[in-house]
Design a protein around this motif. Sequence first.
Motif, PDB file in Angstrom:
ATOM      1  N   ASP A 172       0.817  -1.211   0.000  1.00 13.00           N
ATOM      2  CA  ASP A 172       0.000   0.000   0.000  1.00 13.00           C
ATOM      3  C   ASP A 172       0.855   1.266   0.000  1.00 13.00           C
ATOM      4  O   ASP A 172       0.460   2.288  -0.570  1.00 13.00           O
ATOM      5  N   VAL A 173       2.027   1.183   0.655  1.00  9.66           N
ATOM      6  CA  VAL A 173       2.891   2.358   0.811  1.00  9.66           C
ATOM      7  C   VAL A 173       4.341   1.934   0.627  1.00  9.66           C
ATOM      8  O   VAL A 173       4.771   0.898   1.154  1.00  9.66           O
ATOM      9  N   VAL A 174       5.101   2.736  -0.106  1.00 12.75           N
ATOM     10  CA  VAL A 174       6.558   2.594  -0.157  1.00 12.75           C
ATOM     11  C   VAL A 174       7.164   3.879   0.382  1.00 12.75           C
ATOM     12  O   VAL A 174       6.798   4.982  -0.047  1.00 12.75           O
ATOM     13  N   LEU A 175       8.084   3.735   1.338  1.00  9.94           N
ATOM     14  CA  LEU A 175       8.868   4.874   1.813  1.00  9.94           C
ATOM     15  C   LEU A 175      10.257   4.755   1.205  1.00  9.94           C
ATOM     16  O   LEU A 175      11.026   3.850   1.550  1.00  9.94           O
ATOM     17  N   ASP A 176      10.567   5.654   0.306  1.00  7.71           N
ATOM     18  CA  ASP A 176      11.856   5.643  -0.399  1.00  7.71           C
ATOM     19  C   ASP A 176      12.829   6.576   0.296  1.00  7.71           C
ATOM     20  O   ASP A 176      12.652   7.794   0.282  1.00  7.71           O
ATOM     21  N   THR A 177      13.862   6.004   0.904  1.00  5.79           N
ATOM     22  CA  THR A 177      14.901   6.790   1.567  1.00  5.79           C
ATOM     23  C   THR A 177      16.226   6.688   0.827  1.00  5.79           C
ATOM     24  O   THR A 177      17.242   7.157   1.340  1.00  5.79           O
ATOM     25  N   VAL A 178      16.205   6.086  -0.370  1.00  2.91           N
ATOM     26  CA  VAL A 178      17.445   5.798  -1.097  1.00  2.91           C
ATOM     27  C   VAL A 178      17.620   6.696  -2.320  1.00  2.91           C
ATOM     28  O   VAL A 178      18.690   7.226  -2.589  1.00  2.91           O
ATOM     29  N   GLY A 179      16.551   6.853  -3.084  1.00  2.00           N
ATOM     30  CA  GLY A 179      16.625   7.665  -4.292  1.00  2.00           C
ATOM     31  C   GLY A 179      17.190   6.890  -5.464  1.00  2.00           C
ATOM     32  O   GLY A 179      17.204   5.656  -5.481  1.00  2.00           O
ATOM     33  N   GLY A 180      17.681   7.631  -6.466  1.00  2.00           N
ATOM     34  CA  GLY A 180      18.218   6.984  -7.659  1.00  2.00           C
ATOM     35  C   GLY A 180      17.145   6.164  -8.353  1.00  2.00           C
ATOM     36  O   GLY A 180      15.964   6.525  -8.370  1.00  2.00           O
ATOM     37  N   ASP A 181      17.544   4.989  -8.900  1.00  2.00           N
ATOM     38  CA  ASP A 181      16.563   4.173  -9.606  1.00  2.00           C
ATOM     39  C   ASP A 181      15.619   3.449  -8.666  1.00  2.00           C
ATOM     40  O   ASP A 181      14.596   2.906  -9.105  1.00  2.00           O
ATOM     41  N   TYR A 182      15.926   3.444  -7.349  1.00  2.00           N
ATOM     42  CA  TYR A 182      15.003   2.841  -6.389  1.00  2.00           C
ATOM     43  C   TYR A 182      13.638   3.526  -6.453  1.00  2.00           C
ATOM     44  O   TYR A 182      12.604   2.867  -6.297  1.00  2.00           O
ATOM     45  N   THR A 183      13.638   4.816  -6.673  1.00  2.00           N
ATOM     46  CA  THR A 183      12.384   5.560  -6.664  1.00  2.00           C
ATOM     47  C   THR A 183      11.457   5.072  -7.766  1.00  2.00           C
ATOM     48  O   THR A 183      10.316   4.667  -7.506  1.00  2.00           O
ATOM     49  N   ARG A 184      11.948   5.074  -8.976  1.00  2.56           N
ATOM     50  CA  ARG A 184      11.117   4.657 -10.115  1.00  2.56           C
ATOM     51  C   ARG A 184      10.748   3.188 -10.027  1.00  2.56           C
ATOM     52  O   ARG A 184       9.592   2.804 -10.263  1.00  2.56           O
ATOM     53  N   ARG A 185      11.696   2.329  -9.663  1.00  2.00           N
ATOM     54  CA  ARG A 185      11.449   0.884  -9.596  1.00  2.00           C
ATOM     55  C   ARG A 185      10.426   0.536  -8.519  1.00  2.00           C
ATOM     56  O   ARG A 185       9.710  -0.452  -8.627  1.00  2.00           O
ATOM     57  N   SER A 186      10.359   1.343  -7.492  1.00  2.00           N
ATOM     58  CA  SER A 186       9.431   1.065  -6.393  1.00  2.00           C
ATOM     59  C   SER A 186       7.981   1.200  -6.811  1.00  2.00           C
ATOM     60  O   SER A 186       7.087   0.641  -6.158  1.00  2.00           O
ATOM     61  N   LEU A 187       7.712   1.944  -7.865  1.00  2.00           N
ATOM     62  CA  LEU A 187       6.331   2.099  -8.318  1.00  2.00           C
ATOM     63  C   LEU A 187       5.699   0.757  -8.675  1.00  2.00           C
ATOM     64  O   LEU A 187       4.501   0.552  -8.479  1.00  2.00           O
ATOM     65  N   SER A 188       6.508  -0.177  -9.181  1.00  2.01           N
ATOM     66  CA  SER A 188       5.972  -1.446  -9.681  1.00  2.01           C
ATOM     67  C   SER A 188       5.502  -2.384  -8.575  1.00  2.01           C
ATOM     68  O   SER A 188       4.794  -3.353  -8.846  1.00  2.01           O
ATOM     69  N   VAL A 189       5.879  -2.125  -7.330  1.00  6.88           N
ATOM     70  CA  VAL A 189       5.488  -3.036  -6.241  1.00  6.88           C
ATOM     71  C   VAL A 189       4.216  -2.560  -5.541  1.00  6.88           C
ATOM     72  O   VAL A 189       3.710  -3.241  -4.643  1.00  6.88           O
ATOM     73  N   LEU A 190       3.689  -1.416  -5.927  1.00  9.27           N
ATOM     74  CA  LEU A 190       2.484  -0.881  -5.299  1.00  9.27           C
ATOM     75  C   LEU A 190       1.225  -1.540  -5.851  1.00  9.27           C
ATOM     76  O   LEU A 190       1.140  -1.859  -7.040  1.00  9.27           O
ATOM     77  N   ARG A 191       0.258  -1.720  -4.994  1.00 10.91           N
ATOM     78  CA  ARG A 191      -1.058  -2.170  -5.444  1.00 10.91           C
ATOM     79  C   ARG A 191      -1.737  -0.988  -6.149  1.00 10.91           C
ATOM     80  O   ARG A 191      -1.344   0.174  -5.952  1.00 10.91           O
ATOM     81  N   PRO A 192      -2.765  -1.223  -6.935  1.00 12.32           N
ATOM     82  CA  PRO A 192      -3.498  -0.106  -7.543  1.00 12.32           C
ATOM     83  C   PRO A 192      -3.994   0.865  -6.475  1.00 12.32           C
ATOM     84  O   PRO A 192      -4.588   0.459  -5.476  1.00 12.32           O
ATOM     85  N   GLY A 193      -3.706   2.127  -6.666  1.00 11.86           N
ATOM     86  CA  GLY A 193      -4.090   3.141  -5.703  1.00 11.86           C
ATOM     87  C   GLY A 193      -3.088   3.356  -4.594  1.00 11.86           C
ATOM     88  O   GLY A 193      -3.263   4.253  -3.757  1.00 11.86           O
ATOM     89  N   GLY A 194      -2.025   2.537  -4.542  1.00  7.40           N
ATOM     90  CA  GLY A 194      -0.991   2.692  -3.520  1.00  7.40           C
ATOM     91  C   GLY A 194      -0.177   3.960  -3.727  1.00  7.40           C
ATOM     92  O   GLY A 194      -0.292   4.631  -4.762  1.00  7.40           O
ATOM     93  N   ILE A 195       0.647   4.284  -2.736  1.00  8.52           N
ATOM     94  CA  ILE A 195       1.400   5.533  -2.802  1.00  8.52           C
ATOM     95  C   ILE A 195       2.877   5.326  -2.470  1.00  8.52           C
ATOM     96  O   ILE A 195       3.210   4.581  -1.537  1.00  8.52           O
ATOM     97  N   LEU A 196       3.732   5.951  -3.249  1.00 11.61           N
ATOM     98  CA  LEU A 196       5.167   6.040  -2.986  1.00 11.61           C
ATOM     99  C   LEU A 196       5.463   7.426  -2.441  1.00 11.61           C
ATOM    100  O   LEU A 196       5.054   8.441  -3.025  1.00 11.61           O
ATOM    101  N   VAL A 197       6.163   7.484  -1.312  1.00 12.21           N
ATOM    102  CA  VAL A 197       6.625   8.754  -0.771  1.00 12.21           C
ATOM    103  C   VAL A 197       8.145   8.718  -0.762  1.00 12.21           C
ATOM    104  O   VAL A 197       8.753   7.849  -0.122  1.00 12.21           O
ATOM    105  N   THR A 198       8.766   9.625  -1.488  1.00 11.67           N
ATOM    106  CA  THR A 198      10.220   9.702  -1.485  1.00 11.67           C
ATOM    107  C   THR A 198      10.652  10.952  -0.729  1.00 11.67           C
ATOM    108  O   THR A 198      10.074  12.028  -0.907  1.00 11.67           O
ATOM    109  N   ILE A 199      11.660  10.781   0.140  1.00 16.49           N
ATOM    110  CA  ILE A 199      12.167  11.909   0.923  1.00 16.49           C
ATOM    111  C   ILE A 199      13.380  12.546   0.256  1.00 16.49           C
ATOM    112  O   ILE A 199      14.046  13.390   0.853  1.00 16.49           O
ATOM    113  N   LEU A 200      13.632  12.136  -1.000  1.00 19.49           N
ATOM    114  CA  LEU A 200      14.751  12.691  -1.770  1.00 19.49           C
ATOM    115  C   LEU A 200      14.191  13.306  -3.046  1.00 19.49           C
ATOM    116  O   LEU A 200      14.330  12.758  -4.137  1.00 19.49           O
TER     117      LEU A 200
END
Length: 316
Positions: free
Chosen positions: A212-240
């Motif tokens: 449901d939620v990804v907290l991205d604390t790494v950045g780089g390609d982790y940010t974009r790649r993390s989108l694929s693990v979300l369920r429909p309607g889920g949210i990625l929050v990146t602090i970078l």
Amino acid sequence: MSTENTMRAIRQDVLGGPEVLQEVRLERPSPRPNEVLVRVHAAGLNPTDWKHRANGGFLGKPPFVLGWDLSGVIEETGIGVALFKAGDEVFGMLPYPFGHGSHAEYVTVPAHALTRKPSVIDHTQAGALPLVSLTSWQALVDTADLQPGQRVLIHAAAGGVGHAAVQIAKARGAYVIGTASAGKHDFVRGLGADEVIDYRETDFTEAVRDVDVVLDTVGGDYTRRSLSVLRPGGILVTILPRGSKELPLEAEKLGVRATEMLVDADHHGMTAVARLVEEGKLRPTIAGAFPLAEAAKAHEIGDAGRTTGKLVLVMD
């Protein structure tokens, strides 16, 4: 300058490695309206400190005194301050990014940036918490509205933000998945994580699904790649944050959401953090505590990027 009106501080006059940090004597500040003067007992270090030391970041060219975390005792209150009085033990985060300056014996702080230090932890522990805990709270609670039973993926779960985020997510009743190197798996599980993925051996995009939620604390390609693990309607929050419109647009195409955030000073957020501490649901892991004069040594360790938990400067 009379020593009665001065303080020790760690200042840099040029950008560069840890060696540019120097202990100096500066004039002790006075609180303006709605500010308090805090005698700092402990001040956390964060990756943003070594990044600003090296490249100036938001602050531009030195001279400046770094540090956003603090725990200490109020020495004096400015006009209009109703929340606190002299002698109160407080902790909090200076307004990010331009309110820096806690790596000193005294600092002036907007009163709303602080809350009372929980009695169940000491100043060293309290000084380690503000930035990482506020970041986690604002990302998971304020932004993602994390709910009981939801699945959350936290990258770099053994790091400063990560180890606070795991505890906050568990306190919210979430199912927590963390990424960390194999040697840190027991530590992350000890924080409450339900699953831990060795990012060096396993591609997290193949091991994780429908969060449901990804907290991205790494950045780089982790940010974009993390989108694929979300369920429909889920949210990625990146602090970078990258400051571009590409990430939200890419997320929208996948039927998910993505947002970028920077932490900011927040009395109500700090009060929520303090409550979790008092309830025994949040504790910092101290990777090392150093006297103010050894700030450069702490930065050297931070630069290596292998820290578990937090580094802290302690006023001696």
